[in-house]
Write a protein that holds these residues in place. Structure first.
Motif, PDB file in Angstrom:
ATOM      1  N   ILE A 181       0.855  -1.141   0.004  1.00  0.00           N
ATOM      2  CA  ILE A 181      -0.018   0.016   0.106  1.00  0.00           C
ATOM      3  C   ILE A 181       0.987   1.318  -0.116  1.00  0.00           C
ATOM      4  CG2 ILE A 181      -1.904   1.220   1.357  1.00  0.00           C
ATOM      5  CD1 ILE A 181      -2.847  -1.680   2.417  1.00  0.00           C
ATOM      6  N   VAL A 182       2.043   1.162   0.630  1.00  0.00           N
ATOM      7  CA  VAL A 182       3.009   2.533   0.630  1.00  0.00           C
ATOM      8  C   VAL A 182       4.225   2.491  -0.277  1.00  0.00           C
ATOM      9  CG1 VAL A 182       2.411   3.043   3.260  1.00  0.00           C
ATOM     10  CG2 VAL A 182       4.310   1.251   2.468  1.00  0.00           C
ATOM     11  N   THR A 183       3.789   1.680  -1.422  1.00  0.00           N
ATOM     12  CA  THR A 183       4.727   1.534  -2.775  1.00  0.00           C
ATOM     13  C   THR A 183       5.961   0.796  -2.557  1.00  0.00           C
ATOM     14  OG1 THR A 183       5.804   3.694  -2.177  1.00  0.00           O
ATOM     15  CG2 THR A 183       3.516   3.834  -3.388  1.00  0.00           C
ATOM     16  N   VAL A 184       6.001   0.010  -1.770  1.00  0.00           N
ATOM     17  CA  VAL A 184       6.811  -0.935  -1.591  1.00  0.00           C
ATOM     18  C   VAL A 184       6.670  -2.247  -2.367  1.00  0.00           C
ATOM     19  CG1 VAL A 184       8.304  -2.464  -0.107  1.00  0.00           C
ATOM     20  CG2 VAL A 184       7.545  -0.612   0.872  1.00  0.00           C
ATOM     21  N   PHE A 185       7.357  -2.700  -3.292  1.00  0.00           N
ATOM     22  CA  PHE A 185       7.119  -3.708  -4.488  1.00  0.00           C
ATOM     23  C   PHE A 185       7.668  -5.008  -3.774  1.00  0.00           C
ATOM     24  CE2 PHE A 185       6.671  -0.017  -6.914  1.00  0.00           C
ATOM     25  CZ  PHE A 185       5.550  -0.269  -7.664  1.00  0.00           C
ATOM     26  N   ASP A 186       6.817  -5.528  -2.679  1.00  0.00           N
ATOM     27  CA  ASP A 186       7.398  -6.890  -2.185  1.00  0.00           C
ATOM     28  C   ASP A 186       6.393  -7.721  -3.156  1.00  0.00           C
ATOM     29  OD1 ASP A 186       4.610  -6.071  -1.317  1.00  0.00           O
ATOM     30  OD2 ASP A 186       4.794  -7.437   0.445  1.00  0.00           O
ATOM     31  N   LEU A 187       6.121  -9.144  -2.525  1.00  0.00           N
ATOM     32  CA  LEU A 187       5.576  -9.973  -3.254  1.00  0.00           C
ATOM     33  C   LEU A 187       3.989  -9.617  -3.470  1.00  0.00           C
ATOM     34  CD1 LEU A 187       5.273 -12.923  -4.554  1.00  0.00           C
ATOM     35  CD2 LEU A 187       4.838 -13.721  -2.363  1.00  0.00           C
ATOM     36  N   MET A 188       3.576  -8.987  -2.587  1.00  0.00           N
ATOM     37  CA  MET A 188       2.112  -8.368  -2.967  1.00  0.00           C
ATOM     38  C   MET A 188       2.190  -7.367  -3.844  1.00  0.00           C
ATOM     39  SD  MET A 188      -0.981  -9.048  -2.660  1.00  0.00           S
ATOM     40  CE  MET A 188      -0.951 -10.373  -1.503  1.00  0.00           C
ATOM     41  N   GLY A 189       3.143  -6.503  -3.612  1.00  0.00           N
ATOM     42  CA  GLY A 189       3.392  -5.137  -4.586  1.00  0.00           C
ATOM     43  C   GLY A 189       3.437  -5.651  -5.907  1.00  0.00           C
ATOM     44  N   GLU A 190       4.370  -6.624  -6.204  1.00  0.00           N
ATOM     45  CA  GLU A 190       4.414  -7.087  -7.604  1.00  0.00           C
ATOM     46  C   GLU A 190       3.326  -7.768  -8.163  1.00  0.00           C
ATOM     47  OE1 GLU A 190       6.748  -6.234  -9.443  1.00  0.00           O
ATOM     48  OE2 GLU A 190       8.316  -5.586  -8.152  1.00  0.00           O
ATOM     49  N   THR A 191       2.476  -8.353  -7.292  1.00  0.00           N
ATOM     50  CA  THR A 191       1.416  -9.112  -7.957  1.00  0.00           C
ATOM     51  C   THR A 191       0.244  -8.229  -7.979  1.00  0.00           C
ATOM     52  OG1 THR A 191       1.689 -10.789  -6.257  1.00  0.00           O
ATOM     53  CG2 THR A 191      -0.593 -10.494  -6.782  1.00  0.00           C
ATOM     54  N   ARG A 192       0.175  -7.016  -7.469  1.00  0.00           N
ATOM     55  CA  ARG A 192      -1.032  -6.116  -7.841  1.00  0.00           C
ATOM     56  C   ARG A 192      -0.297  -5.079  -8.967  1.00  0.00           C
ATOM     57  NH1 ARG A 192      -1.464  -1.612  -3.086  1.00  0.00           N
ATOM     58  NH2 ARG A 192      -3.001  -0.993  -4.368  1.00  0.00           N
ATOM     59  N   ARG A 193       0.870  -4.856  -9.335  1.00  0.00           N
ATOM     60  CA  ARG A 193       1.367  -4.590 -10.288  1.00  0.00           C
ATOM     61  C   ARG A 193       0.973  -5.180 -11.758  1.00  0.00           C
ATOM     62  NH1 ARG A 193       7.175  -1.611 -11.040  1.00  0.00           N
ATOM     63  NH2 ARG A 193       7.696  -3.879 -10.233  1.00  0.00           N
ATOM     64  N   ALA A 194       1.247  -6.647 -11.379  1.00  0.00           N
ATOM     65  CA  ALA A 194       1.015  -7.481 -12.338  1.00  0.00           C
ATOM     66  C   ALA A 194      -0.625  -7.548 -12.813  1.00  0.00           C
ATOM     67  CB  ALA A 194       1.397  -8.801 -12.106  1.00  0.00           C
ATOM     68  N   TYR A 195      -1.251  -7.578 -12.017  1.00  0.00           N
ATOM     69  CA  TYR A 195      -2.649  -7.560 -12.137  1.00  0.00           C
ATOM     70  C   TYR A 195      -3.317  -6.376 -12.824  1.00  0.00           C
ATOM     71  CZ  TYR A 195      -7.839  -8.078 -11.377  1.00  0.00           C
ATOM     72  OH  TYR A 195      -9.121  -8.063 -11.495  1.00  0.00           O
ATOM     73  N   SER A 196      -2.558  -5.062 -12.359  1.00  0.00           N
ATOM     74  CA  SER A 196      -3.071  -3.976 -13.167  1.00  0.00           C
ATOM     75  C   SER A 196      -3.053  -3.904 -14.483  1.00  0.00           C
ATOM     76  CB  SER A 196      -2.684  -2.802 -12.133  1.00  0.00           C
ATOM     77  OG  SER A 196      -1.149  -2.795 -12.434  1.00  0.00           O
ATOM     78  N   ARG A 197      -1.767  -4.618 -15.137  1.00  0.00           N
ATOM     79  CA  ARG A 197      -1.514  -4.651 -16.472  1.00  0.00           C
ATOM     80  C   ARG A 197      -2.073  -5.783 -17.057  1.00  0.00           C
ATOM     81  NH1 ARG A 197       4.889  -3.174 -15.825  1.00  0.00           N
ATOM     82  NH2 ARG A 197       4.655  -0.950 -14.817  1.00  0.00           N
TER      83      ARG A 197
END
Length: 276
Positions: free
Chosen positions: A222-238
């Protein structure tokens, strides 16, 4: 005292109760069947939706996010363990000021959500930028990863302090008296007698705390740290492909299961002298 002259004759074994399909058993079997069908359907869907191009594109990013998650949790757990020692001793101190300060720290960080603590540090410290720059701390708190590390360390230190305090207080008073009878100093008593017994008691709660931190670390996305869930959110958004979250869940399951087995082996190793 009475003496029995006659032995009790042997009795036949009790009859085996016949299996009956009650309403609860039918309901349980039906729910189990639905879960099995759902699992099979999920596996078939993942096989059908498998896209090698997406794997090549986002697979390395998932691994990078996994490394960020493990690094963040590993460092925070280690720093939290160091910080928990003085907090635990403060909780056990007879000094009312130290005891009250330690109790307030533990009460706050155990009584409020981790995500609220993260927001207080990440967004709250930003409002004091000028003051932090004046003392040279803005360089640290302007980075989201550092804020997450700071929040996680403070949070897990509170939990680990209570685990350590409870484990130390679980050691009986007789252990202290026995050590004193042998002429051991207080440090020798704690280091060689009390602490080893306390760590056996605290071993499983420590494992649970690490598992909870691994699962709770997902909030740093949520605070822009691209951990495992952050990378998952970015992959899903694309891609808008829901299976990205399924694979993230699989990664978390693998981590937790591996840690659970490691902790079980460690517990068996350390408690082998207690087994007969």
């Amino acid at each position: 005292m009475s003496i029995a002259n006659d032995l009790i004759p042997p009795q036949p074994p009790p009859p085996v109760t016949a299996f009956r399909w009650t309403g609860l058993r039918i309901l349980g079997a039906s729910l189990l069947g639905l879960w099995i069908l759902a699992g099979i359907a999920l596996v078939l869907w993942l096989i059908d939706a498998w896209d090698i191009d997406k794997v090549n594109t986002y697979g390395p990013k998932f691994l990078s996010g996994l490394g960020t998650t493990l690094t963040l949790v590993g460092i925070s757990i280690t720093l939290g363990a160091v910080l928990s020692v003085p907090v635990a001793f403060g909780r056990m101190s007879s000094n009312r000021i130290l005891s009250s300060l330690a109790y307030g720290y533990v009460y706050f960080f155990r009584g409020t959500p981790l995500i609220a603590q993260l927001f207080l540090i990440y967004y709250g410290f930003g409002t004091f930028r000028d003051q932090l720059e004046a003392v040279g701390l803005w360089v640290f708190f302007r980075d989201a990863w550092n804020c997450a590390l700071f929040a996680f360390t403070l949070n897990t230190a509170a939990y680990q302090a209570e685990i350590l305090r409870g484990a130390i207080e679980s050691v009986t008073r007789g252990q202290h008296e026995g050590a004193a009878a042998l002429g051991l100093t207080r440090f020798q008593t704690f280091y060689k007698i009390i602490l080893p017994q306390a760590m056996i008691v605290a071993l499983r709660p420590y494992g649970n705390e690490i598992i909870l931190m691994i699962k709770g670390s997902a909030i740093v996305a949520i605070v822009t740290v691209f951990d495992l869930m952050g990378e998952t959110r970015r992959a899903y958004s694309r891609t808008f492909d829901f299976q990205t979250y399924i694979w993230a869940a699989v990664f978390y399951l693998v981590i937790v299961e591996a840690l659970r087995n490691i902790w079980e082996k460690l517990e068996q190793r350390l408690t082998r002298h207690l087994k007969r």
